[in-house]
Structure formats: structure tokens, C-alpha cells
Scaffold this motif. Structure first.
Motif, PDB file in Angstrom:
ATOM      1  N   GLY A 162       0.801  -1.211   0.000  1.00  0.00           N
ATOM      2  CA  GLY A 162       0.000   0.000   0.000  1.00  0.00           C
ATOM      3  C   GLY A 162       0.836   1.265   0.000  1.00  0.00           C
ATOM      4  N   ILE A 163       0.145   2.403  -0.090  1.00  0.00           N
ATOM      5  CA  ILE A 163       0.801   3.712  -0.087  1.00  0.00           C
ATOM      6  C   ILE A 163       1.613   3.860   1.198  1.00  0.00           C
ATOM      7  N   GLY A 164       2.816   4.421   1.041  1.00  0.00           N
ATOM      8  CA  GLY A 164       3.677   4.669   2.190  1.00  0.00           C
ATOM      9  C   GLY A 164       4.592   3.518   2.560  1.00  0.00           C
ATOM     10  N   THR A 165       4.558   2.425   1.800  1.00  0.00           N
ATOM     11  CA  THR A 165       5.394   1.262   2.089  1.00  0.00           C
ATOM     12  C   THR A 165       6.750   1.404   1.405  1.00  0.00           C
ATOM     13  N   ARG A 166       7.814   1.179   2.151  1.00  0.00           N
ATOM     14  CA  ARG A 166       9.158   1.156   1.559  1.00  0.00           C
ATOM     15  C   ARG A 166       9.354  -0.175   0.842  1.00  0.00           C
ATOM     16  N   VAL A 167       9.926  -0.108  -0.368  1.00  0.00           N
ATOM     17  CA  VAL A 167      10.036  -1.312  -1.189  1.00  0.00           C
ATOM     18  C   VAL A 167      11.365  -1.343  -1.934  1.00  0.00           C
ATOM     19  N   LEU A 220       8.101  -6.599  -6.645  1.00  0.00           N
ATOM     20  CA  LEU A 220       8.369  -5.748  -5.490  1.00  0.00           C
ATOM     21  C   LEU A 220       8.477  -6.603  -4.232  1.00  0.00           C
ATOM     22  N   ALA A 221       9.266  -6.111  -3.281  1.00  0.00           N
ATOM     23  CA  ALA A 221       9.311  -6.712  -1.945  1.00  0.00           C
ATOM     24  C   ALA A 221       9.355  -5.590  -0.922  1.00  0.00           C
ATOM     25  N   VAL A 222       8.689  -5.816   0.202  1.00  0.00           N
ATOM     26  CA  VAL A 222       8.622  -4.809   1.271  1.00  0.00           C
ATOM     27  C   VAL A 222       9.943  -4.781   2.030  1.00  0.00           C
ATOM     28  N   LEU A 223      10.385  -3.573   2.390  1.00  0.00           N
ATOM     29  CA  LEU A 223      11.615  -3.401   3.157  1.00  0.00           C
ATOM     30  C   LEU A 223      11.302  -3.155   4.624  1.00  0.00           C
ATOM     31  N   PRO A 224      11.965  -3.865   5.515  1.00  0.00           N
ATOM     32  CA  PRO A 224      11.842  -3.544   6.941  1.00  0.00           C
ATOM     33  C   PRO A 224      12.647  -2.289   7.271  1.00  0.00           C
ATOM     34  N   ASP A 225      12.410  -1.717   8.426  1.00  0.00           N
ATOM     35  CA  ASP A 225      13.118  -0.499   8.810  1.00  0.00           C
ATOM     36  C   ASP A 225      14.624  -0.714   8.928  1.00  0.00           C
ATOM     37  N   LEU A 252      13.302 -11.409  -4.262  1.00  0.00           N
ATOM     38  CA  LEU A 252      13.665 -10.155  -3.597  1.00  0.00           C
ATOM     39  C   LEU A 252      13.377 -10.236  -2.101  1.00  0.00           C
ATOM     40  N   ALA A 253      12.235 -10.795  -1.745  1.00  0.00           N
ATOM     41  CA  ALA A 253      11.898 -10.932  -0.323  1.00  0.00           C
ATOM     42  C   ALA A 253      12.897 -11.835   0.387  1.00  0.00           C
ATOM     43  N   ALA A 254      13.338 -12.910  -0.281  1.00  0.00           N
ATOM     44  CA  ALA A 254      14.340 -13.800   0.319  1.00  0.00           C
ATOM     45  C   ALA A 254      15.654 -13.070   0.538  1.00  0.00           C
ATOM     46  N   LEU A 255      16.066 -12.260  -0.436  1.00  0.00           N
ATOM     47  CA  LEU A 255      17.299 -11.496  -0.297  1.00  0.00           C
ATOM     48  C   LEU A 255      17.208 -10.489   0.845  1.00  0.00           C
ATOM     49  N   VAL A 256      16.077  -9.818   0.938  1.00  0.00           N
ATOM     50  CA  VAL A 256      15.879  -8.854   2.026  1.00  0.00           C
ATOM     51  C   VAL A 256      15.969  -9.551   3.382  1.00  0.00           C
ATOM     52  N   ARG A 257      15.367 -10.730   3.505  1.00  0.00           N
ATOM     53  CA  ARG A 257      15.453 -11.472   4.772  1.00  0.00           C
ATOM     54  C   ARG A 257      16.891 -11.830   5.112  1.00  0.00           C
ATOM     55  N   LEU A 258      17.668 -12.237   4.110  1.00  0.00           N
ATOM     56  CA  LEU A 258      19.065 -12.575   4.356  1.00  0.00           C
ATOM     57  C   LEU A 258      19.855 -11.361   4.837  1.00  0.00           C
TER      58      LEU A 258
END
Length: 307
Positions: A74-79, A99-104, A257-263
Motif C-alpha cells: 500500500g501507499i507509504g510502504t518502503r520497497v 516488489l518486496a517490502v523493506l523492513p526499517d 527479492l523478499a528472500a534477499l531482504v530477509r538474508l
């Protein structure tokens, strides 16, 4: 808005231009780009850009318009995203499946360095199969893909030898647990798996280091020199070797992308960024990337004023 477009000039391959803001398709989100990372392959495409091509496949930013079909963040999500093109701009339309969501805890610089190189590394290692306890040779190892392959392969239990041009370019690979050599012929085989990205004379030399029944995965030609194989040389070399062609492309990219972000978030993958700069320095950065003057990835930030 502003975007970078090809000029066809090798000395200054891109320039800023005014452009309409992209209108997303129903399954696309509109992302305000905070950072993007060029790839060396894109520097080659810029030498003879095809009409209408807008460079840019690796981005990180903020969703400012969600996909009309309800898919994706959604709007405002870092990706982090991997669009087909057009990412070197203030805004980019990106399919939600890429796209994949980014954690802070994962910043935009590290995120932008992930997509093409990281997805290539993940899919390349899946192609190679289980690496625990296996001897692996990686050529052209000092670029973005090479760093990711090295860290992931060593983490999976491989005994990895990395070929890189200079001691300076190999320092990071040594720290990641690889044995570093500077010529393929210096690699002490035989190897169960060879991951070959250089082409030219390097591929036949690497092929000679494969154990009988082993595999060579050919995933690039960074030397830009075609490969010549001699039938009679192969007769005197290892038997029953499999040569596999590999290319990373094929959506969806979001799960990888989500797997890479988790790593990255878990400290198991560390993007190597050799340069971080304002996007006003994109043209010179592209030249340096093409000429191998940047180790790992280069990331450009869109926060400055374009000129």
C-alpha cells in the motif's frame, strides 16, 4: 519529473531530461525512487541504446500509488523493486510481482544493490544444486554477482575458489571465506562445479579444471570475447562434463527479492557497495563501472538536484 535517458555517447552515456510521470498499469505500483543501482550489462546496452529504451532495473523507494487491482504493498510502504526498465528516474511504475517490502532495518542503499545481482546469485546457486562440501570455482568474482555468490555459497558449505583480477578486488572475497586467485589457471582443481562469467579464454581454462562428471554453469561473458572450444583439447580433458547455459531473467521476482531482504536483515548477506553518490554523478559512475573501476555495486541517490 526528471529521468536519465541514453545519449549514445560512451564518454557521457546518460543525461537528464524532463519526462511525464509514468502512469501505472492496473497491476503496477508507482514508486518514488530513493536509490537505484546500475549494472555492468546496462553500461554495454548504453553503447548502442535501442529506440525508446529507458534504463534502470534495480530500485528502492516508497510506494506513492498502490496498484489499482489491489495487489502489492500500500501507499507509504518502503520497497525494493525490479522493473523491466525506467528505474533511473524520480518515479517508476513497477509490477507488484516484482516488489518486496523493506523492513526499517534495511536501508535503501543496500536494498537498491540487491535486485539483478542478488536474484542472479540466488538462481545461479539453485541451478548448481546443493553445494555443501563441494569444491566450487567462480570466475569474474569481484562484481556484484560474485560477492553475493561467494557469501551465499560459502554460507552453504562450499569450498569456494574465486578468480579476480587484483589483490585489492579480492580482499572482500577472502574475508567472506573464499580462496582467491588471479588467473583461472592458478585455481587448484578439480572442481565439482564451475560458475563461469568471463568468457573468452577463461571458459576453456575453467572447463579443464572440472572433475569428470562435473558441471560448468556459463552465466556471462564479461570479457566481451567469444569462447572457442577445441574438440581435441576436450578429449584430453575431464570426461562427461556438463555445460549449462544460465540466464537469470523470468518474473515474478518478488519472492526472490523478499528472500534477499530477509538474508540482509538477518546478517547473512552483506551487499558490497563500492560507490554511493548523488545521481548527478550517474554518467561518470557508469563509465567507471564499465571500466571495472568500482568493486561490487554502485548506488545512486535521487535526493539531490539534477543538472
Amino acid at each position: 519529473m526528471q529521468r536519465l535517458i541514453p545519449t549514445g555517447d560512451p564518454a557521457r552515456p546518460v543525461a537528464f531530461a524532463e519526462s511525464p510521470q509514468p502512469v501505472p498499469e492496473p497491476d503496477e505500483a508507482l514508486v518514488k525512487v530513493d536509490a537505484f543501482a546500475p549494472n555492468r550489462g546496462e553500461t554495454f546496452l548504453l553503447e548502442r541504446p535501442r529506440p525508446g529504451w529507458l534504463p534502470g532495473k534495480d530500485i528502492a523507494g516508497l510506494v506513492v500509488q498502490a496498484a489499482a487491482d489491489g495487489s502489492g504493498p500500500g501507499i507509504g510502504t518502503r520497497v525494493v523493486g525490479h522493473p523491466a526498465q525506467g528505474g533511473w528516474a524520480e518515479y517508476a511504475a513497477v509490477p507488484t510481482h516484482s516488489l518486496a517490502v523493506l523492513p526499517d532495518t534495511v536501508d535503501s542503499v543496500r536494498a537498491a544493490a540487491l535486485p539483478l545481482a542478488g536474484i542472479t546469485a540466488l538462481r545461479l546457486l539453485r541451478t548448481a544444486g546443493s553445494l555443501a562440501g563441494r569444491r566450487v570455482l567462480l570466475t569474474g568474482a569481484s562484481g556484484g554477482v560474485g560477492h553475493y555468490v561467494t557469501e551465499l555459497a560459502v554460507g552453504a558449505g562450499a569450498e569456494l575458489t574465486a578468480v579476480t583480477a587484483t589483490p585489492q578486488r579480492g580482499e572482500r572475497l577472502t574475508a567472506l571465506g573464499a580462496r582467491v586467485v588471479h588467473e583461472v589457471t592458478d585455481a587448484e582443481g578439480p572442481f565439482d562445479v564451475v560458475l563461469e562469467s568471463t568468457g573468452g579464454a577463461a571458459l576453456p581454462a575453467a572447463l579443464a579444471a572440472v572433475r569428470p562428471g562435473g558441471t560448468l554453469v556459463w552465466f556471462g561473458q564479461a570479457s566481451r570475447t567469444p569462447v572457442t572450444l577445441d574438440f581435441f583439447d576436450l578429449l584430453s580433458g575431464p570426461e562427461r562434463v556438463t555445460i549449462r547455459h544460465f540466464h537469470y531473467a523470468g518474473a515474478p521476482y518478488g519472492p526472490d527479492l523478499a528472500a534477499l531482504v530477509r538474508l540482509v536483515e538477518r546478517g547473512r548477506l552483506h551487499p558490497e557497495t563500492g560507490r554511493t553518490a548523488d545521481w548527478t554523478r550517474t554518467a561518470e559512475t557508469l563509465v567507471d563501472l564499465r571500466e571495472r573501476r568500482i568493486r561490487g555495486k554502485a548506488v545512486l541517490l535521487t535526493g539531490g538536484t539534477a543538472r
